[in-house]
Design a protein around this motif. Structure first.
Motif, PDB file in Angstrom:
ATOM      1  N   LEU A  92       0.839  -1.201   0.000  1.00 41.99           N
ATOM      2  CA  LEU A  92       0.000   0.000   0.000  1.00 41.99           C
ATOM      3  C   LEU A  92       0.874   1.250   0.000  1.00 41.99           C
ATOM      4  O   LEU A  92       0.618   2.198  -0.746  1.00 41.99           O
ATOM      5  CB  LEU A  92      -0.897   0.012   1.243  1.00 41.99           C
ATOM      6  CG  LEU A  92      -2.257  -0.668   1.118  1.00 41.99           C
ATOM      7  CD1 LEU A  92      -2.981  -0.631   2.450  1.00 41.99           C
ATOM      8  CD2 LEU A  92      -3.108   0.024   0.057  1.00 41.99           C
ATOM      9  N   ALA A  93       1.909   1.205   0.822  1.00 41.57           N
ATOM     10  CA  ALA A  93       2.830   2.353   0.893  1.00 41.57           C
ATOM     11  C   ALA A  93       3.461   2.616  -0.471  1.00 41.57           C
ATOM     12  O   ALA A  93       3.564   3.759  -0.909  1.00 41.57           O
ATOM     13  CB  ALA A  93       3.904   2.088   1.938  1.00 41.57           C
ATOM     14  N   ALA A  94       3.849   1.513  -1.157  1.00 38.68           N
ATOM     15  CA  ALA A  94       4.469   1.672  -2.483  1.00 38.68           C
ATOM     16  C   ALA A  94       3.467   2.214  -3.497  1.00 38.68           C
ATOM     17  O   ALA A  94       3.833   2.955  -4.405  1.00 38.68           O
ATOM     18  CB  ALA A  94       5.015   0.328  -2.953  1.00 38.68           C
ATOM     19  N   SER A  95       2.168   1.869  -3.324  1.00 38.72           N
ATOM     20  CA  SER A  95       1.144   2.347  -4.265  1.00 38.72           C
ATOM     21  C   SER A  95       0.901   3.848  -4.128  1.00 38.72           C
ATOM     22  O   SER A  95       0.615   4.530  -5.108  1.00 38.72           O
ATOM     23  CB  SER A  95      -0.184   1.614  -4.040  1.00 38.72           C
ATOM     24  OG  SER A  95      -0.013   0.251  -4.250  1.00 38.72           O
ATOM     25  N   VAL A  96       0.987   4.354  -2.896  1.00 42.48           N
ATOM     26  CA  VAL A  96       0.691   5.788  -2.706  1.00 42.48           C
ATOM     27  C   VAL A  96       1.950   6.667  -2.700  1.00 42.48           C
ATOM     28  O   VAL A  96       1.837   7.881  -2.772  1.00 42.48           O
ATOM     29  CB  VAL A  96      -0.128   6.038  -1.409  1.00 42.48           C
ATOM     30  CG1 VAL A  96      -1.484   5.389  -1.496  1.00 42.48           C
ATOM     31  CG2 VAL A  96       0.623   5.572  -0.181  1.00 42.48           C
ATOM     32  N   GLU A  97       3.121   6.039  -2.655  1.00 37.23           N
ATOM     33  CA  GLU A  97       4.368   6.803  -2.600  1.00 37.23           C
ATOM     34  C   GLU A  97       4.505   7.808  -3.765  1.00 37.23           C
ATOM     35  O   GLU A  97       4.880   8.960  -3.536  1.00 37.23           O
ATOM     36  CB  GLU A  97       5.566   5.840  -2.551  1.00 37.23           C
ATOM     37  CG  GLU A  97       6.950   6.451  -2.667  1.00 37.23           C
ATOM     38  CD  GLU A  97       7.288   7.468  -1.584  1.00 37.23           C
ATOM     39  OE1 GLU A  97       6.644   7.442  -0.541  1.00 37.23           O
ATOM     40  OE2 GLU A  97       8.181   8.310  -1.843  1.00 37.23           O
ATOM     41  N   PRO A  98       4.177   7.399  -5.010  1.00 33.36           N
ATOM     42  CA  PRO A  98       4.304   8.370  -6.100  1.00 33.36           C
ATOM     43  C   PRO A  98       3.465   9.626  -5.886  1.00 33.36           C
ATOM     44  O   PRO A  98       3.886  10.730  -6.251  1.00 33.36           O
ATOM     45  CB  PRO A  98       3.796   7.598  -7.323  1.00 33.36           C
ATOM     46  CG  PRO A  98       3.978   6.182  -6.976  1.00 33.36           C
ATOM     47  CD  PRO A  98       3.772   6.082  -5.516  1.00 33.36           C
ATOM     48  N   PHE A  99       2.294   9.473  -5.223  1.00 28.67           N
ATOM     49  CA  PHE A  99       1.447  10.641  -4.988  1.00 28.67           C
ATOM     50  C   PHE A  99       2.057  11.542  -3.907  1.00 28.67           C
ATOM     51  O   PHE A  99       1.920  12.754  -3.947  1.00 28.67           O
ATOM     52  CB  PHE A  99       0.026  10.192  -4.607  1.00 28.67           C
ATOM     53  CG  PHE A  99      -0.625   9.456  -5.732  1.00 28.67           C
ATOM     54  CD1 PHE A  99      -1.231  10.151  -6.761  1.00 28.67           C
ATOM     55  CD2 PHE A  99      -0.566   8.075  -5.800  1.00 28.67           C
ATOM     56  CE1 PHE A  99      -1.790   9.476  -7.842  1.00 28.67           C
ATOM     57  CE2 PHE A  99      -1.125   7.396  -6.860  1.00 28.67           C
ATOM     58  CZ  PHE A  99      -1.728   8.099  -7.883  1.00 28.67           C
ATOM     59  N   ALA A 100       2.743  10.903  -2.966  1.00 28.00           N
ATOM     60  CA  ALA A 100       3.463  11.680  -1.954  1.00 28.00           C
ATOM     61  C   ALA A 100       4.592  12.482  -2.619  1.00 28.00           C
ATOM     62  O   ALA A 100       4.865  13.619  -2.245  1.00 28.00           O
ATOM     63  CB  ALA A 100       4.033  10.758  -0.889  1.00 28.00           C
ATOM     64  N   MET A 101       5.179  11.862  -3.675  1.00 31.72           N
ATOM     65  CA  MET A 101       6.246  12.560  -4.411  1.00 31.72           C
ATOM     66  C   MET A 101       5.679  13.796  -5.105  1.00 31.72           C
ATOM     67  O   MET A 101       6.315  14.850  -5.136  1.00 31.72           O
ATOM     68  CB  MET A 101       6.889  11.612  -5.431  1.00 31.72           C
ATOM     69  CG  MET A 101       7.752  10.542  -4.778  1.00 31.72           C
ATOM     70  SD  MET A 101       8.058   9.144  -5.870  1.00 31.72           S
ATOM     71  CE  MET A 101       9.381   9.764  -6.875  1.00 31.72           C
ATOM     72  N   VAL A 102       4.469  13.648  -5.657  1.00 32.73           N
ATOM     73  CA  VAL A 102       3.806  14.801  -6.290  1.00 32.73           C
ATOM     74  C   VAL A 102       3.552  15.865  -5.231  1.00 32.73           C
ATOM     75  O   VAL A 102       3.807  17.055  -5.448  1.00 32.73           O
ATOM     76  CB  VAL A 102       2.475  14.365  -6.963  1.00 32.73           C
ATOM     77  CG1 VAL A 102       1.700  15.573  -7.466  1.00 32.73           C
ATOM     78  CG2 VAL A 102       2.751  13.399  -8.104  1.00 32.73           C
ATOM     79  N   GLY A 103       3.074  15.404  -4.075  1.00 35.51           N
ATOM     80  CA  GLY A 103       2.784  16.322  -2.969  1.00 35.51           C
ATOM     81  C   GLY A 103       4.024  17.080  -2.517  1.00 35.51           C
ATOM     82  O   GLY A 103       3.951  18.251  -2.138  1.00 35.51           O
ATOM     83  N   ARG A 104       5.175  16.392  -2.585  1.00 31.63           N
ATOM     84  CA  ARG A 104       6.428  17.043  -2.151  1.00 31.63           C
ATOM     85  C   ARG A 104       6.989  17.965  -3.233  1.00 31.63           C
ATOM     86  O   ARG A 104       8.017  18.599  -3.044  1.00 31.63           O
ATOM     87  CB  ARG A 104       7.469  15.973  -1.809  1.00 31.63           C
ATOM     88  CG  ARG A 104       7.178  15.225  -0.501  1.00 31.63           C
ATOM     89  CD  ARG A 104       8.410  14.474  -0.019  1.00 31.63           C
ATOM     90  NE  ARG A 104       8.799  13.420  -0.926  1.00 31.63           N
ATOM     91  CZ  ARG A 104       8.424  12.141  -0.812  1.00 31.63           C
ATOM     92  NH1 ARG A 104       7.634  11.788   0.185  1.00 31.63           N
ATOM     93  NH2 ARG A 104       8.812  11.232  -1.671  1.00 31.63           N
TER      94      ARG A 104
END
Lengths: 209, 269
Positions: free
Chosen positions: A116-128
């Motif tokens: 799950l963490a790997a699935s949402v990590e790219p969106f966290a990258m966008v957020g950062r």
């Protein structure tokens, strides 16, 4: 030519003979394979478990702790007689309990939380505000659609609306792509096994290669 | 021609499609995939004398596919002068693993107990993986040949996973899942996997999430690894045969569908 090579050639040809039709040579090779596998595994278990973990500590080093697993192991054999089967329950309970205790947190961590963490990590990258390539963003969106739609497909108590039905159908397409890729890989895998046998027949046996 | 004879004809064509390219061998190794390169780079980056644990988690039936992978990885480890610790969590893979490790060790004149060691088989893989996280010597008081491990030079500075720089599971089944669940999650082990092609799709999610550091699969993976090593082994030898036989399978599938389509059309009419 070595005897072992000749035996391997005979067994290989006997197994291949099934491609023509079922026959006694194929049956013989099949039974030899099963017998050898079971025999080899039994010997390995005897040499690497029973002797070093039980027999040697118990009888040579007189370490009496070995009696506990020995007794638990023996009670497992009680399952073969219905009237004695109840004696196997403590050993079974210990195995199932410890197995579940070990595997549930480990599976939850490795297969669910980390995925799950790997699935949402790219969106966290966008957020950062990290700079991402166009292809990465596309693959991120496709992955998200795949994850959600495939999960919706396995949600059997969903309300039967048109929107959820079409999301579920999208999930089916993603699943089909996965199964197709797996099937393709499996065909490749089986062909490799054939290549291995042919290399043996043409190289080690006939010395053509 | 009836269905049985057509089936036999297809078997014969596949047999020729494998045998002839093996005889007229052409090196067909294509582009190296990112996954294989990543796997290669992770081993390449290790310092000399680092500890590489290789787990031979396969059965004899898949030897044709895993042998080229195992040989390429072991060759790389020896060239990098890594210290190799071999284990096996499948009974059938035990003797094969020993054979492969001994062969590469002999070629590079490695010293047993100093440069490499083969610990052999342990049943109950979950317990074995967890126990090695506490103490490898306690889990394996004796190696595959019955020698005491505690006195071996390789174990002077090797106690558990903390001293193991990389674990490679060479597998034909789901064993790397257990390495991921117990060794990676609990002990933060760096894990790479070399798989049969049929298992590859199951492990790509673990590679994407970073739980697995490198993945290579099948004969193609072995061929790619060999080309990175600049050597020719079973992987590159078999690639031409695999490409031709796969093309034949694709043609047979297309032909079968076309025939089925016309058969159905005839029935509709």
């Amino acid at each position: 030519m070595e005897m072992s090579t000749l035996v391997a050639v005979v067994c290989t040809l006997a197994i291949f003979s099934f491609l023509y039709r079922d026959n006694p040579f194929y049956r013989m090779a099949e039974h030899i394979l099963i017998g050898l596998s079971v025999g080899f595994t039994l010997v390995m278990l005897y040499n690497s478990v029973l002797v070093p973990k039980l027999l040697r500590p118990l009888f040579l080093e007189v370490d009496l702790w070995g009696i506990i697993p020995l007794l638990l192991g023996l009670t497992m054999l009680a399952r073969m007689k219905r009237s004695l089967a109840k004696f196997s329950k403590p050993a079974l309970a210990l195995m199932i309990g410890s197995g579940a205790g070990l595997s549930i947190p480990a599976m939850f961590e490795a297969r669910i939380l980390r995925q799950l963490a790997a699935s949402v990590e790219p969106f966290a990258m966008v957020g950062r505000g990290e700079e991402l390539s166009f292809i990465f963003i596309c693959s991120m969106i496709i992955s998200l659609i795949g994850v959600i739609s495939a999960m919706v497909y396995f949600f059997y108590t969903r309300p039967d609306t048109k929107l959820i039905g079409s999301i579920s159908r999208t999930g089916v397409y993603f699943l089909m792509i996965f199964f197709g890729a797996t099937f393709g890989y499996t065909v490749t895998s089986r062909l490799t096994l054939l290549i291995g046998r042919m290399e043996f027949l043409l190289g080690d046996f006939l010395s053509i290669l | 021609m009836n269905a049985t004879n057509i089936r036999r004809l297809i078997f014969l064509v596949i047999l020729l499609a494998v045998a002839l390219p093996l005889i007229f061998n052409i090196d067909l190794t294509g582009r190296v995939t990112d996954e294989t390169r990543q796997m290669f780079d992770n081993i390449e980056m290790l310092q000399s004398h680092s500890i590489l644990m290789v787990s031979f988690d396969f059965e004899a039936s898949s030897i044709a596919e895993v042998r080229p992978l195992a040989e390429a990885i072991l060759e790389h480890a020896c060239r990098k002068e890594l210290r190799v610790v071999g284990v096996s969590l499948f009974a059938e893979g035990t003797a094969l693993g020993e054979q492969m490790l001994a062969q590469v060790a002999k070629k590079h004149q490695l010293q047993y107990g100093v440069d490499y060691v083969y610990l052999g088989f342990r049943p109950q893989y979950v317990a074995a993986i967890l126990a090695m996280g506490e103490s490898i010597v306690d889990e394996y008081p004796a190696d595959y040949f019955g020698n005491a491990t505690a006195v071996m030079p390789i174990f002077r500075d090797l106690k558990n996973y903390n001293q193991v720089d990389l674990v490679v599971s060479i597998a034909d089944g789901s064993m790397p899942t257990y390495w991921t669940e117990y060794a990676v999650a609990r002990y933060d082990v760096n894990l790479e996997v070399a798989l049969t092609a049929s298992m590859a799709t199951a492990f790509y999610p673990y590679l994407s999430s970073g739980q697995i550091k490198g993945l290579t699969a099948g004969l193609k993976g072995a061929a790619e690894y060999e080309s990175l090593l600049d050597c020719k082994g079973g992987g590159r030898r078999g690639m031409f045969a695999q490409s031709v036989s796969q093309s034949v399978v694709i043609l047979v599938i297309i032909a079968g569908n076309v025939v089925e389509y016309f058969n159905r059309r005839r029935k509709w009419k």
